[in-house]
Motif scaffolding. Sequence first.
Motif, PDB file in Angstrom:
ATOM      1  N   UNK A 128      -7.273  -6.592  -6.591  1.00  0.00           N
ATOM      2  CA  UNK A 128      -6.956  -7.870  -7.211  1.00  0.00           C
ATOM      3  C   UNK A 128      -6.391  -8.754  -6.119  1.00  0.00           C
ATOM      4  N   UNK A 129      -6.364 -10.048  -6.384  1.00  0.00           N
ATOM      5  CA  UNK A 129      -5.836 -11.004  -5.430  1.00  0.00           C
ATOM      6  C   UNK A 129      -4.953 -11.951  -6.199  1.00  0.00           C
ATOM      7  N   UNK A 130      -3.771 -12.186  -5.676  1.00  0.00           N
ATOM      8  CA  UNK A 130      -2.876 -13.107  -6.359  1.00  0.00           C
ATOM      9  C   UNK A 130      -2.213 -13.989  -5.337  1.00  0.00           C
ATOM     10  N   UNK A 131      -2.438 -15.306  -5.462  1.00  0.00           N
ATOM     11  CA  UNK A 131      -1.873 -16.279  -4.512  1.00  0.00           C
ATOM     12  C   UNK A 131      -2.069 -15.844  -3.058  1.00  0.00           C
ATOM     13  N   UNK A 132      -3.277 -15.410  -2.732  1.00  0.00           N
ATOM     14  CA  UNK A 132      -3.561 -15.057  -1.348  1.00  0.00           C
ATOM     15  C   UNK A 132      -3.086 -13.676  -0.940  1.00  0.00           C
ATOM     16  N   UNK A 133      -2.452 -12.985  -1.853  1.00  0.00           N
ATOM     17  CA  UNK A 133      -1.993 -11.627  -1.534  1.00  0.00           C
ATOM     18  C   UNK A 133      -3.025 -10.618  -2.044  1.00  0.00           C
ATOM     19  N   UNK A 134      -3.518  -9.754  -1.151  1.00  0.00           N
ATOM     20  CA  UNK A 134      -4.453  -8.719  -1.581  1.00  0.00           C
ATOM     21  C   UNK A 134      -3.691  -7.548  -2.170  1.00  0.00           C
ATOM     22  N   UNK A 135      -4.201  -7.078  -3.304  1.00  0.00           N
ATOM     23  CA  UNK A 135      -3.504  -5.998  -4.002  1.00  0.00           C
ATOM     24  C   UNK A 135      -4.456  -4.849  -4.281  1.00  0.00           C
ATOM     25  N   UNK A 136      -3.963  -3.635  -4.123  1.00  0.00           N
ATOM     26  CA  UNK A 136      -4.695  -2.473  -4.617  1.00  0.00           C
ATOM     27  C   UNK A 136      -3.948  -1.999  -5.848  1.00  0.00           C
ATOM     28  N   UNK A 137      -4.671  -1.897  -6.963  1.00  0.00           N
ATOM     29  CA  UNK A 137      -4.003  -1.485  -8.194  1.00  0.00           C
ATOM     30  C   UNK A 137      -4.504  -0.116  -8.608  1.00  0.00           C
ATOM     31  N   UNK A 138      -3.577   0.822  -8.717  1.00  0.00           N
ATOM     32  CA  UNK A 138      -3.932   2.196  -9.063  1.00  0.00           C
ATOM     33  C   UNK A 138      -3.537   2.440 -10.504  1.00  0.00           C
ATOM     34  N   UNK A 139      -4.485   2.912 -11.304  1.00  0.00           N
ATOM     35  CA  UNK A 139      -4.216   3.183 -12.710  1.00  0.00           C
ATOM     36  C   UNK A 139      -3.822   4.650 -12.842  1.00  0.00           C
TER      37      UNK A 139
ATOM     38  N   UNK B 286       2.675 -12.388   4.741  1.00  0.00           N
ATOM     39  CA  UNK B 286       2.277 -11.532   3.596  1.00  0.00           C
ATOM     40  C   UNK B 286       0.792 -11.227   3.678  1.00  0.00           C
ATOM     41  N   UNK B 287       0.337 -10.738   4.835  1.00  0.00           N
ATOM     42  CA  UNK B 287      -1.082 -10.421   4.922  1.00  0.00           C
ATOM     43  C   UNK B 287      -1.325  -8.941   4.646  1.00  0.00           C
ATOM     44  N   UNK B 288      -0.227  -8.192   4.479  1.00  0.00           N
ATOM     45  CA  UNK B 288      -0.373  -6.761   4.265  1.00  0.00           C
ATOM     46  C   UNK B 288      -0.868  -6.471   2.836  1.00  0.00           C
ATOM     47  N   UNK B 289      -1.718  -5.466   2.714  1.00  0.00           N
ATOM     48  CA  UNK B 289      -2.211  -5.052   1.396  1.00  0.00           C
ATOM     49  C   UNK B 289      -1.075  -4.377   0.632  1.00  0.00           C
ATOM     50  N   UNK B 290      -0.816  -4.848  -0.586  1.00  0.00           N
ATOM     51  CA  UNK B 290       0.228  -4.220  -1.392  1.00  0.00           C
ATOM     52  C   UNK B 290      -0.407  -3.255  -2.383  1.00  0.00           C
ATOM     53  N   UNK B 291       0.205  -2.087  -2.564  1.00  0.00           N
ATOM     54  CA  UNK B 291      -0.294  -1.137  -3.546  1.00  0.00           C
ATOM     55  C   UNK B 291       0.653  -1.097  -4.737  1.00  0.00           C
ATOM     56  N   UNK B 292       0.097  -1.376  -5.925  1.00  0.00           N
ATOM     57  CA  UNK B 292       0.881  -1.303  -7.148  1.00  0.00           C
ATOM     58  C   UNK B 292       0.323  -0.182  -8.008  1.00  0.00           C
ATOM     59  N   UNK B 293       1.196   0.667  -8.523  1.00  0.00           N
ATOM     60  CA  UNK B 293       0.745   1.741  -9.406  1.00  0.00           C
ATOM     61  C   UNK B 293       1.050   1.356 -10.841  1.00  0.00           C
ATOM     62  N   UNK B 294       0.020   1.322 -11.682  1.00  0.00           N
ATOM     63  CA  UNK B 294       0.218   1.035 -13.107  1.00  0.00           C
ATOM     64  C   UNK B 294       0.548   2.337 -13.805  1.00  0.00           C
ATOM     65  N   UNK B 295       1.667   2.358 -14.501  1.00  0.00           N
ATOM     66  CA  UNK B 295       2.040   3.581 -15.211  1.00  0.00           C
ATOM     67  C   UNK B 295       2.488   3.213 -16.606  1.00  0.00           C
ATOM     68  N   UNK B 296       2.469   4.185 -17.494  1.00  0.00           N
ATOM     69  CA  UNK B 296       2.925   3.915 -18.849  1.00  0.00           C
ATOM     70  C   UNK B 296       2.496   5.005 -19.796  1.00  0.00           C
ATOM     71  N   UNK B 297       2.989   4.908 -21.025  1.00  0.00           N
ATOM     72  CA  UNK B 297       2.623   5.877 -22.062  1.00  0.00           C
ATOM     73  C   UNK B 297       1.150   5.711 -22.420  1.00  0.00           C
ATOM     74  N   UNK B 298       0.526   6.780 -22.942  1.00  0.00           N
ATOM     75  CA  UNK B 298      -0.804   6.598 -23.526  1.00  0.00           C
ATOM     76  C   UNK B 298      -0.696   5.568 -24.655  1.00  0.00           C
TER      77      UNK B 298
END
Lengths: 720, 80
Positions: free
Chosen positions: A46-57, A1-13
């Motif tokens: 962000x980083x969680x348990x050694x996993x690098x994350x890119x978080x897109x708002x 799990x060394x790959x960078x994960x991209x998470x997109x944050x989405x939701x209502x205003x």
Amino acid sequence: MDKQLTLALAGNPNSGKTTMYNALTGARQRVGNYPGVTVEHREGDARHNGQDLTIVDLPGTYSLTAYTPEELVARDYIVERRPHAVVNIVDATSLERNLYLSLQFMELGVPVVIALNMMDAVRKQGKEIDTALLSKLLGLPVVETVARTGDGKHALLEEAIRFSGEKQGQWEPLTISYGPDLDPVIHQMETVIEKHDFLTGRAPSRWVAIKFLENDEQVVKMGARQDAETTATLTKMTEDVARHCRSTLKISPESLIADYRYGYIASLMKEGVVRAVRPQARLQLSDQLDKVLTQQFMGPAIMIGILYTIFYATFTLGEIPMGWVENFFSWFSGLATSILPEGMLQSMVVDGIIGGVGGVLGFVPLIMVMFMMIAFLEDSGYMARMAYMMDRVMRAFGLHGSSVMPFIVSGGIAGGCAVPGVMATRTLRSPKEKLATVLTAPFMCCGAKVPVIILISAAFFDNSASVMFWTVIGGWVAALLVAKLLRSTVIKGESTPFVMELPPYRMPTLKGLLIHTWERAWSYIKKAGTVILGISILIWAMMTFPGLPETKVADYEAQRTTAESTLSAEGLEQRLSELNNLESQEALRYSVAGKIGTAMESVTQFAGFDWRTNIALVGGFAAKEVIVSTLGTAYSLGEVDAEETEGLSKRLAADPTWSVATAVALLVFVMLYAPCFVTVVVIARETSWKWATFSVVFNTGFAFALSVIAYQFTRAVMGG
Amino acid sequence: MAEMMSLRKMKVEQKGIIRMVTGDGELGRRIRDMGIVPNTEFMVLGKAPLKDPVAIRLRDFTLTLRNSEADFIFVDPIEG
């Protein structure tokens, strides 16, 4: 799990998405604009348990149609960039409406993890949500969170990482039934789409079919570019079924689809996802507040009170750090003056660069305080109430209820500033109304116009306070009428639907306020700074070059020498400063700006402006205060401090070329002409350079026309 | 269905059920996206100081819309 994960944050205003984003990424954020639109793109790490994350708002949206740039951006991001998962922040207090967006992500097929946010508020309302049941019904992970406190954020990341690992980028679109009228057609369309391999590389075939039925402009256009024939076939099928629906059900397929989506959600809810454990109080706190804050008479009265307080606080609080910045720059220019040898370089560095950039950076504290206040109003939910109360009035002029705030910040109460005013239009989600607001906000009486008004009214009118009052009113009248004019000509078109949520009142988080404020201030410093430096130097050069011819300089030198040899110490000093001022005056007239001013006299005489006023007005493009100091130089009074204009006032009152008519015309012109270039740069950022140029040309033309009328009319009436 | 009327005519604090939404295009879409679809219960919470826009409560949230937009929404009032 060394790959960078991209998470997109989405939701209502108002779902707490940005709060969650801040909680997840902290201050490690990157902000920019999506290409071509003024929708902000934020991402952070962000980083969680050694996993690098890119978080897109992703921008907050209620749906994924092609109607608003926010929705398009959110949708395009998911389709084009294929994030590993969408983290859907859901306001659990209004679950049904929030799930409407979730459903659309699920239909697209992207892996979705749902964050049931604001669980604290749900419990307070005496309700319980069966998270496990909801997760089972939707077939995806559901995590309870409270973004304000950060509760559940680790569990949320944990689930998102686990789920995206499980899915391995595999999209599994959800199939919802759209009833006996649409289902068969959707199926046929799917067959056509798959047969022709139509847009299938981008999105699931069923999704494409549904988008055709929804008349989605973007998808239809993209399809036409790829395969015109299949697009025609699909459009034909859509038209046929639309005709059938209209004649039998009196409803368009588009509406039918929305109805079925909500129907699907309602059927989930019936399984008992939400349970009331305690009877709900009839009125919640938020509703009780609204009873007072939006009441027919008290509402507007309180609103005026709040606006005035904010305004007053901003300019009193902002003044303190503004003083520090100004002091720093005057210390710095003093330092530069003492280090650099006298001459062109010194003049350029001190007057051009430090003066120009210092003037611009002087706004930063003001912008920060102002944005802190605006962010507070926005995050607390009060801004939406203001829009609600003011909409009826603003709409009459082709604007939106939310246009009030930018107007007030720009100087709807004398002393504002159009720079944060124009930036405040970001909250406006209606593109046409926003543009009209951006273009008219600079008519307001900003703080830099105040010294000019004081100067003129002290010279020609008895009651300065009433002149001030009427110029402020004049600013409003001009802004509203021009808005109406623009909305019925260049920005013509139906008003954007108002349909707006009134979010419950909430106490904003300090972290959110600070991040928001800093972002705005930094983008101003960075973006405006570069352009502004260039223009500062340009304006300095225009007012400096070409210097006086050598014969003239020698002439002044000779006069100085004569004075030195003939006059006593006291008389000498006076004579020398007189000579210096005369020389500056002549040098100014001789400069490019002076030549422009003189050349324009033939036109500007109709408004009663001579070359001196013209130069001052050209200089005023840098910042309106410059008008006063340039007039000082032009009337050979030396540099005039914008705060102490008494001498210049007297000088103007005594000058035969000035009359009340000139004064009125100048007031009109200064109020309405081209925004200062800092504002122009900000307008370009919020809209485009095309509109920024428009505002310079149009405002100047409009201001000139009106000041000619004012001049000629006043002269005719007063016989001057 | 005889008593079906436009949302504009509803009084403050009156409750009703949405029966039909006519508007199409962007307006229709935005109204529906916010959950205004047939068979939804709602209550008129209040009106702005100039009687327009109107604020309604549905699906546990508050929505405001202009009277001209409310004209596309037809409702059955609930007695009581």
